[in-house]
Design a protein around this motif. Structure first.
Motif, PDB file in Angstrom:
ATOM      1  N   ALA A 135      -6.167   1.289   7.930  1.00  6.66           N
ATOM      2  CA  ALA A 135      -5.162   1.611   6.709  1.00  6.66           C
ATOM      3  C   ALA A 135      -3.636   1.796   7.268  1.00  6.66           C
ATOM      4  O   ALA A 135      -2.889   1.451   6.766  1.00  6.66           O
ATOM      5  N   ILE A 136      -3.628   2.078   8.559  1.00  6.00           N
ATOM      6  CA  ILE A 136      -2.279   2.625   9.172  1.00  6.00           C
ATOM      7  C   ILE A 136      -1.798   1.208   9.623  1.00  6.00           C
ATOM      8  O   ILE A 136      -0.748   0.756   9.359  1.00  6.00           O
ATOM      9  N   VAL A 137      -2.701   0.363  10.095  1.00  2.01           N
ATOM     10  CA  VAL A 137      -2.170  -1.041  10.725  1.00  2.01           C
ATOM     11  C   VAL A 137      -1.765  -1.908   9.569  1.00  2.01           C
ATOM     12  O   VAL A 137      -0.710  -2.271   9.510  1.00  2.01           O
ATOM     13  N   LEU A 138      -2.440  -1.694   8.444  1.00  2.34           N
ATOM     14  CA  LEU A 138      -2.068  -2.681   7.116  1.00  2.34           C
ATOM     15  C   LEU A 138      -0.990  -2.127   6.560  1.00  2.34           C
ATOM     16  O   LEU A 138       0.060  -2.942   6.078  1.00  2.34           O
ATOM     17  N   ALA A 139      -0.659  -0.858   6.322  1.00  3.59           N
ATOM     18  CA  ALA A 139       0.244  -0.470   5.503  1.00  3.59           C
ATOM     19  C   ALA A 139       1.655  -0.210   6.447  1.00  3.59           C
ATOM     20  O   ALA A 139       2.761   0.185   5.884  1.00  3.59           O
TER      21      ALA A 139
ATOM     22  N   GLU B 256     -12.815   3.640   1.756  1.00  7.31           N
ATOM     23  CA  GLU B 256     -12.548   2.508   0.865  1.00  7.31           C
ATOM     24  C   GLU B 256     -11.306   2.544   0.148  1.00  7.31           C
ATOM     25  O   GLU B 256     -10.568   1.616  -0.014  1.00  7.31           O
ATOM     26  N   VAL B 257     -10.990   3.900  -0.610  1.00  9.72           N
ATOM     27  CA  VAL B 257      -9.867   4.072  -1.240  1.00  9.72           C
ATOM     28  C   VAL B 257      -8.871   3.925  -0.407  1.00  9.72           C
ATOM     29  O   VAL B 257      -7.436   3.350  -0.504  1.00  9.72           O
ATOM     30  N   GLY B 258      -8.789   4.597   0.966  1.00  7.64           N
ATOM     31  CA  GLY B 258      -7.634   4.391   1.947  1.00  7.64           C
ATOM     32  C   GLY B 258      -7.310   2.959   2.398  1.00  7.64           C
ATOM     33  O   GLY B 258      -6.234   2.625   2.242  1.00  7.64           O
ATOM     34  N   VAL B 259      -8.438   2.263   2.787  1.00  7.80           N
ATOM     35  CA  VAL B 259      -8.181   0.675   3.146  1.00  7.80           C
ATOM     36  C   VAL B 259      -7.484   0.053   1.817  1.00  7.80           C
ATOM     37  O   VAL B 259      -6.446  -0.866   1.952  1.00  7.80           O
ATOM     38  N   GLY B 260      -8.188   0.159   0.787  1.00  8.46           N
ATOM     39  CA  GLY B 260      -7.936  -0.714  -0.692  1.00  8.46           C
ATOM     40  C   GLY B 260      -6.541  -0.240  -0.830  1.00  8.46           C
ATOM     41  O   GLY B 260      -5.898  -1.055  -0.972  1.00  8.46           O
ATOM     42  N   LEU B 261      -6.026   1.116  -0.854  1.00  8.24           N
ATOM     43  CA  LEU B 261      -4.520   1.329  -1.282  1.00  8.24           C
ATOM     44  C   LEU B 261      -3.746   0.705  -0.354  1.00  8.24           C
ATOM     45  O   LEU B 261      -2.624   0.195  -0.524  1.00  8.24           O
ATOM     46  N   ALA B 262      -4.110   0.688   1.076  1.00 11.99           N
ATOM     47  CA  ALA B 262      -3.000   0.206   2.022  1.00 11.99           C
ATOM     48  C   ALA B 262      -3.248  -1.340   1.756  1.00 11.99           C
ATOM     49  O   ALA B 262      -1.934  -1.839   1.919  1.00 11.99           O
ATOM     50  N   MET B 263      -4.402  -2.074   1.430  1.00 11.46           N
ATOM     51  CA  MET B 263      -4.053  -3.404   1.099  1.00 11.46           C
ATOM     52  C   MET B 263      -3.143  -3.900  -0.073  1.00 11.46           C
ATOM     53  O   MET B 263      -2.135  -4.619  -0.295  1.00 11.46           O
ATOM     54  N   VAL B 264      -3.324  -2.751  -1.277  1.00 10.85           N
ATOM     55  CA  VAL B 264      -2.318  -3.008  -2.413  1.00 10.85           C
ATOM     56  C   VAL B 264      -0.999  -2.827  -2.070  1.00 10.85           C
ATOM     57  O   VAL B 264      -0.156  -3.536  -2.683  1.00 10.85           O
ATOM     58  N   LEU B 265      -0.789  -1.880  -1.058  1.00 12.41           N
ATOM     59  CA  LEU B 265       0.856  -1.718  -0.748  1.00 12.41           C
ATOM     60  C   LEU B 265       1.442  -2.833  -0.029  1.00 12.41           C
ATOM     61  O   LEU B 265       2.389  -3.117  -0.064  1.00 12.41           O
TER      62      LEU B 265
ATOM     63  N   PHE C 213       0.044   8.574  -4.853  1.00 14.15           N
ATOM     64  CA  PHE C 213       0.866   8.078  -3.735  1.00 14.15           C
ATOM     65  C   PHE C 213       0.884   6.463  -3.869  1.00 14.15           C
ATOM     66  O   PHE C 213       2.018   6.065  -3.971  1.00 14.15           O
ATOM     67  N   GLY C 214      -0.242   6.040  -4.137  1.00 10.83           N
ATOM     68  CA  GLY C 214      -0.289   4.378  -4.419  1.00 10.83           C
ATOM     69  C   GLY C 214       0.665   4.108  -5.569  1.00 10.83           C
ATOM     70  O   GLY C 214       1.188   3.178  -5.464  1.00 10.83           O
TER      71      GLY C 214
ATOM     72  N   ARG D 157      -9.079  -4.679 -16.377  1.00  8.66           N
ATOM     73  CA  ARG D 157      -7.661  -3.993 -15.876  1.00  8.66           C
ATOM     74  C   ARG D 157      -7.118  -5.256 -14.854  1.00  8.66           C
ATOM     75  O   ARG D 157      -7.973  -6.000 -14.252  1.00  8.66           O
ATOM     76  N   ARG D 158      -5.824  -4.976 -14.789  1.00 12.78           N
ATOM     77  CA  ARG D 158      -5.030  -6.284 -14.214  1.00 12.78           C
ATOM     78  C   ARG D 158      -4.296  -5.697 -13.054  1.00 12.78           C
ATOM     79  O   ARG D 158      -3.965  -6.329 -11.950  1.00 12.78           O
ATOM     80  N   ASN D 159      -4.147  -4.605 -13.128  1.00 16.08           N
ATOM     81  CA  ASN D 159      -3.348  -3.719 -12.242  1.00 16.08           C
ATOM     82  C   ASN D 159      -4.305  -3.147 -11.032  1.00 16.08           C
ATOM     83  O   ASN D 159      -5.502  -2.488 -11.155  1.00 16.08           O
ATOM     84  N   ALA D 160      -4.140  -3.551  -9.661  1.00 14.41           N
ATOM     85  CA  ALA D 160      -5.102  -3.293  -8.561  1.00 14.41           C
ATOM     86  C   ALA D 160      -5.663  -1.923  -8.641  1.00 14.41           C
ATOM     87  O   ALA D 160      -6.404  -1.537  -8.158  1.00 14.41           O
ATOM     88  N   VAL D 161      -4.412  -0.987  -8.968  1.00 19.50           N
ATOM     89  CA  VAL D 161      -4.635   0.541  -8.674  1.00 19.50           C
ATOM     90  C   VAL D 161      -5.711   0.992  -9.653  1.00 19.50           C
ATOM     91  O   VAL D 161      -6.739   1.608  -9.279  1.00 19.50           O
TER      92      VAL D 161
END
Lengths: 99, 175
Positions: B168-172, A71-80, B83-84, A24-28
């Motif tokens: 996550a809050i800080v990053l987003a 992990e999903v929380g931090v990962g999706l924040a990074m993707v955003l 949401f992502g 896959r190429r899409n990060a999500v």
């Protein structure tokens, strides 16, 4: 029920997850494939817990579930954040750190 | 192979049939997750896989883990994924370029990995029968473990979750 049933099902899910991470190429979608891998490991833990008649495997499975949620929380924040900076989440375009 | 499994001694046939049906759904859904051309559909196929895993937990008498799986994965993680997808995609429907240019490389890797795992598993646990659980695992057994020998990892886990939430809050956050 044979132990092999559970372990082979987990192996199939693990292999499919590894294929997803590679292809896959899409990060999500890569994060979704990682969820498949984590779930297959949990299936193994539950099967071994039943096999040996102790609850430790279930305790480990609950730990894995909690860590996966983090992990999903931090990962999706990074993707955003990547999407906000680059307007794209294609992983092969993230090559600044390539030597 | 399934005939061999059903004919083995001490095996509950109904449990095996239920396992097989759920496993077939799960494998089909997992293949759809990694091959779907539509990101939202892939997320919804992932729900089928996660629900199947919860059903397998109930078959293996791990009720509390099954309920946690439904609450955490299907309830929270999937909403996070949707949401992502919504926040990173303007596009609805099929899209192209979801796979790497080198994606066919993944197929031999996955096949070889599965072959290796299956060989080791069949070699080590070929005839081991899971004991009949005779009812769900009492949740007290789990809580006794959590609050005695696994207390320190349990507290560490709560710090990890707190750190992940703040991170996550800080990053987003938009600044």
């Amino acid at each position: 029920m044979l132990a092999v049933n559970f372990l082979l099902l987990a192996a199939v899910l693990f292999s499919i997850g590894v294929y997803g991470v590679i292809a896959r190429r899409n990060a999500v979608m890569v994060l979704m494939s990682i969820e498949l891998i984590l779930n297959s490991v949990n299936l193994n833990l539950i099967a071994f817990s039943l096999m040996h008649g102790v609850a430790d495997g279930q305790v480990f499975a609950l730990y894995v579930i909690a860590i996966a949620a983090a992990e999903v929380g931090v990962g999706l924040a990074m993707v955003l954040m990547i999407y906000r900076n680059r307007r794209s989440i294609a992983l092969d375009e993230l090559s600044e750190m390539k030597g | 192979m399934s005939a061999v499994i059903l004919a083995a001694e001490g095996v509950n046939v109904a449990q095996n049939v239920a396992f097989g049906i759920i496993a077939a759904f799960m494998i089909f859904a997992a293949l759809s997750v990694v091959s779907s051309k539509n990101v939202v559909h892939a997320a919804l196929w992932l729900v089928i896989v996660l629900a199947g895993v919860a059903a397998q937990y109930i078959l293996a008498a791990a009720e509390f883990v099954a309920v946690s799986q439904v609450l955490v994965y299907i309830g929270a993680v999937m909403v996070l994924f949707l949401f992502g997808i919504m926040l990173t995609r303007a596009q609805i429907g099929k899209e192209f370029g979801l796979n790497n240019s080198a994606w066919p490389l993944g197929i031999p890797v996955a096949v070889v990995l599965f072959g290796l795992l299956a060989w080791v598993i069949l070699d080590a646990y070929e005839d081991d029968v899971l004991p009949d659980p005779g009812g769900p695992t009492p949740t007290e057994a789990l809580s006794d473990q959590f609050l005695s020998i696994y207390l320190v990892p349990f507290l560490a886990l709560s710090f990890v979750l707190l750190a992940a939430a703040i991170g996550a809050i800080v990053l987003a956050r938009k600044d």
